[in-house]
Design an enzyme around this catalytic site. Structure first.
Site, PDB file in Angstrom:
ATOM      1  N   ASP A 144       0.868  -1.170   0.000  1.00 35.10           N
ATOM      2  CA  ASP A 144       0.000   0.000   0.000  1.00 35.10           C
ATOM      3  C   ASP A 144       0.909   1.225   0.000  1.00 35.10           C
ATOM      4  O   ASP A 144       1.677   1.430   0.935  1.00 35.10           O
ATOM      5  CB  ASP A 144      -0.856  -0.040   1.277  1.00 35.10           C
ATOM      6  N   ASP A 171      -2.814   4.698  -2.324  1.00 39.56           N
ATOM      7  CA  ASP A 171      -3.820   5.210  -1.409  1.00 39.56           C
ATOM      8  C   ASP A 171      -4.269   6.629  -1.763  1.00 39.56           C
ATOM      9  O   ASP A 171      -3.441   7.471  -2.121  1.00 39.56           O
ATOM     10  CB  ASP A 171      -3.204   5.222   0.006  1.00 39.56           C
ATOM     11  N   GLU A 214      -6.596   3.835  -5.470  1.00 41.55           N
ATOM     12  CA  GLU A 214      -7.852   4.089  -4.756  1.00 41.55           C
ATOM     13  C   GLU A 214      -8.358   5.422  -5.277  1.00 41.55           C
ATOM     14  O   GLU A 214      -7.768   6.460  -4.996  1.00 41.55           O
ATOM     15  CB  GLU A 214      -7.624   4.162  -3.244  1.00 41.55           C
ATOM     16  N   HIS A 221     -11.230  -2.386   3.959  1.00 43.45           N
ATOM     17  CA  HIS A 221     -11.064  -2.028   5.381  1.00 43.45           C
ATOM     18  C   HIS A 221     -11.736  -0.705   5.746  1.00 43.45           C
ATOM     19  O   HIS A 221     -11.698  -0.313   6.905  1.00 43.45           O
ATOM     20  CB  HIS A 221      -9.567  -1.975   5.709  1.00 43.45           C
ATOM     21  N   ASP A 222     -12.296  -0.004   4.771  1.00 45.80           N
ATOM     22  CA  ASP A 222     -13.006   1.260   5.043  1.00 45.80           C
ATOM     23  C   ASP A 222     -14.513   1.114   4.934  1.00 45.80           C
ATOM     24  O   ASP A 222     -15.243   2.091   5.120  1.00 45.80           O
ATOM     25  CB  ASP A 222     -12.587   2.336   4.033  1.00 45.80           C
TER      26      ASP A 222
HETATM   27  C1  GLC Z   1      -7.585   5.644   2.352  1.00 42.06           C
HETATM   28  C2  GLC Z   1      -7.499   4.428   3.242  1.00 42.06           C
HETATM   29  C3  GLC Z   1      -8.086   4.764   4.569  1.00 42.06           C
HETATM   30  C4  GLC Z   1      -7.312   5.904   5.168  1.00 42.06           C
HETATM   31  C5  GLC Z   1      -7.248   7.087   4.209  1.00 42.06           C
HETATM   32  C6  GLC Z   1      -6.222   8.082   4.644  1.00 42.06           C
HETATM   33  O1  GLC Z   1      -8.873   5.993   2.059  1.00 42.06           O
HETATM   34  O2  GLC Z   1      -8.110   3.336   2.633  1.00 42.06           O
HETATM   35  O3  GLC Z   1      -8.117   3.673   5.441  1.00 42.06           O
HETATM   36  O4  GLC Z   1      -7.913   6.305   6.366  1.00 42.06           O
HETATM   37  O5  GLC Z   1      -6.876   6.690   2.918  1.00 42.06           O
HETATM   38  O6  GLC Z   1      -4.939   7.596   4.417  1.00 42.06           O
END
Ligand code: GLC
Ligand code: CA
Length: 552
Positions: free
Chosen positions: A97, A198, A255, A328-329
């Site tokens: 990641d 990310d 993402e 995980h979110d």
């Molecule tokens: C992304 C991650 C999340 C995190 C955010 C800030 O959305 O998936 O878990 O809190 O980035 O890094």
């Protein structure tokens, strides 16, 4: 010719909650190593590991203090090397990641940057003077409050898309970009199979930093609206692609919340910047205001189907994308996509069928293959996630009672996905010998890997069957996607076809028995169903059936 990552299944592991081997209540790298055989049996060809770098863990690792060091809570660099080698023996690649929009405020880069305006790192973050005695503009961060925080030391404000301890890197500075590429090179040299990038739509900011329209519920202009997918971002990412990927046989997946399906060709097409991006429109159908979990709306199945159809259409001949229902979110998919009455086993299987038969690379989130569900915690003190705490407060500030606000958290909290993996019916679900950092879901005695491995009708064995069908029938990997009965509000039906085979998938999203024209599956045989005695033309509650016909 499809690439390896288009044929495989990716598994997202959230190390804190995967497997603890030293009894400190937090998962670790040795825990991952101990479960590689399990992942191999699911057909997993790559593990996306959420951040395991050195971090103060304010956002569970998404606040990186050192990209070149392993978080001692998870193990050592030697453990990481061992994981890479052991995974390789299991035919599994490790995907890192890359948190590139921001670092932790404890990162030495930020410490130097905040110490003054004239050192080598001064321009590595986004610093501005205040306006009218307050922050430079009215942007609000994704985790609540202003997106700007004052530094006493530097006597300026710095920008943070997320929490104040997650300062945004300044991508306009070529040195910052080079530093990130160097991080990627370091991990590539260790043999990783790719990267998940990310929060990538936020790396480019509109350079006028203008005020935006305020959301009355928060008092701020959402930074997401102001900065996501800003013009010019693709220039940065083309450079990233060239520097990081080149012609290496790895994959990248961004993402990309805020990138619409119609833009997929620019991002993941032949001349795009990544191999895949996570596109979020299918998850957003349930919200009336993406910033506020309590502002949900009733959604119809056709809306969900349209979002998926749009992503499928935009990658049908140019590009590829990942299929995902959980991460995980996100809350657990069964609680998000199916009504409360849904039988958890039928429902988990129905969604598993969707995940593994759409066209794209399926991403399984840990525990999804067991049918893990949301928590039913009744106190905010049970939760760990900072965004849950912020959303709870926003709900209360806007007039919800504590009971109502709690219901919203049970439904949408990120901790729903973060409870420990349920390995067995042993104390703490076999996850730890100590006290887990986050409580185990109360249903672990009936939902766990050990029990499900023994039960041929379990959700786990359903996932394994879907994997072996993907091995057996190429059409499930390569076949063109075509939606059928697009207007149905009850069932999701589509076909996948190649010149030699046709697969038809039918999934009932409701608790009603629904009929459909039997001609759709005429002359073809069911190869998998979550009920006995499949009958053509009828789908029982939450029934999912896969028909395959070989064309001679
Ligand atoms: C992304 C991650 C999340 C995190 C955010 C800030 O959305 O998936 O878990 O809190 O980035 O890094
Ligand atoms: Ca541990």
């Amino acid at each position: 010719m499809l690439k390896w990552w288009q044929r495989t299944i990716v598994y997202e592991a959230y190390p804190s909650s995967f497997m603890d081997t030293n009894g400190d209540g937090l998962g670790d790298l040795q825990g991952l190593i101990s479960k590689l055989g399990y992942l191999q049996s699911l057909g997993v060809g790559a593990i996306w590991l959420t951040p395991i770098y050195k971090s103060p863990m304010g956002d569970n690792g998404y606040d990186v203090a050192d990209y070149y060091a392993i978080n001692p809570l998870y193990g050592t660099m030697a453990d990481m090397d061992q994981l890479l080698a052991a995974a390789k023996r299991h035919g599994i690649k490790i995907v890192m990641d890359l948190v590139v929009n921001h670092t932790s405020s404890e990162c030495p880069w930020f410490q130097a940057s905040s110490s003054g305006k004239d050192n080598d790192y001064s321009d590595w973050y986004i610093w501005r003077d205040g306006a009218e005695g307050g922050p430079p503009n009215n942007w609000g961060s994704i985790f609540g409050g202003s997106a700007w925080t004052w530094s006493e030391q530097r006597q300026q404000y710095y920008l943070h898309t997320f929490a104040p301890f997650q300062p945004d890197l300044n991508w306009e500075n070529p040195k910052v970009r080079q530093a990130i590429y160097a991080v990627a090179q370091f991990w590539l040299a260790k043999g990783v199979g790719g990267f998940r990038i990310d929060a990538v739509p936020y790396i480019k900011k509109p350079q006028d930093y203008a005020n935006g329209p305020v959301n009355p519920a928060t008092g701020f202009a959402p930074i997401h609206n102001a900065t996501a997918n800003t013009e010019g971002i693709l220039d940065f990412l083309h450079e990233f692609k060239q520097e990081v990927q080149g012609d290496r046989d790895i994959f990248t997946v961004g993402e990309a919340n805020g990138v619409a399906a119609q833009q997929l060709p620019l991002w993941v097409g032949k001349d795009g910047v990544f191999d895949m991006i996570f596109e979020f429109s299918h998850l957003d159908v349930k919200f009336a205001d993406g910033e506020l979990w309590y502002k949900t709306k009733a959604w119809r199945l056709t809306e969900l189907k349209q979002t998926i159809a749009a992503s499928q259409a935009n990658t049908s001949s140019n590009g590829w994308y990942p299929i995902f229902l959980e991460n995980h979110d996100q809350p657990r998919s069964i609680n998000s996509f199916l009504p409360e009455e849904a039988d958890p086993i039928l429902g988990a299987k129905a969604l598993g069928m969707l995940l593994l038969t759409l066209r794209g690379t399926p991403f399984i989130y840990q525990g999804q293959e067991l049918g893990m569900t949301n928590v039913d915690w009744t106190s905010i003190d049970c939760f760990n996630d900072l965004s849950t705490k912020n959303q709870y407060q926003l709900a209360l500030d806007n007039g919800l009672t504590t009971t109502q606000a709690m219901k919203v958290m049970q439904k949408y909290s990120r901790d729903n996905a973060r409870t420990p993996m349920q390995w067995s019916a042993q104390p703490n679900a076999g996850f730890t010998m100590g006290k887990p950092w986050l409580a185990v879901n109360a249903n672990y005695k009936s939902v766990n890997a050990e029990l499900e491995a023994e039960d041929k009708d379990s959700v786990l064995n359903w996932y394994r069957k879907l994997y072996s069908l993907r091995q057996e029938y190429e059409v499930l990997i390569e076949g063109d996607y075509k939606e059928l009965l697009a207007d149905s509000e009850e069932i999701f039906v589509y076909s996948r076809s190649t010149s030699t085979a046709k697969a038809t998938v039918l999934i009932n999203f409701t608790e009603n028995t629904v009929s459909y024209p039997a001609e759709l599956v005429e002359g073809t045989d069911p190869v998998l169903s979550n009920y006995e005695n499949v009958q053509k033309g009828v789908l029982r509650p939450f029934e999912a059936v896969l028909y395959i016909a070989l064309i001679k």
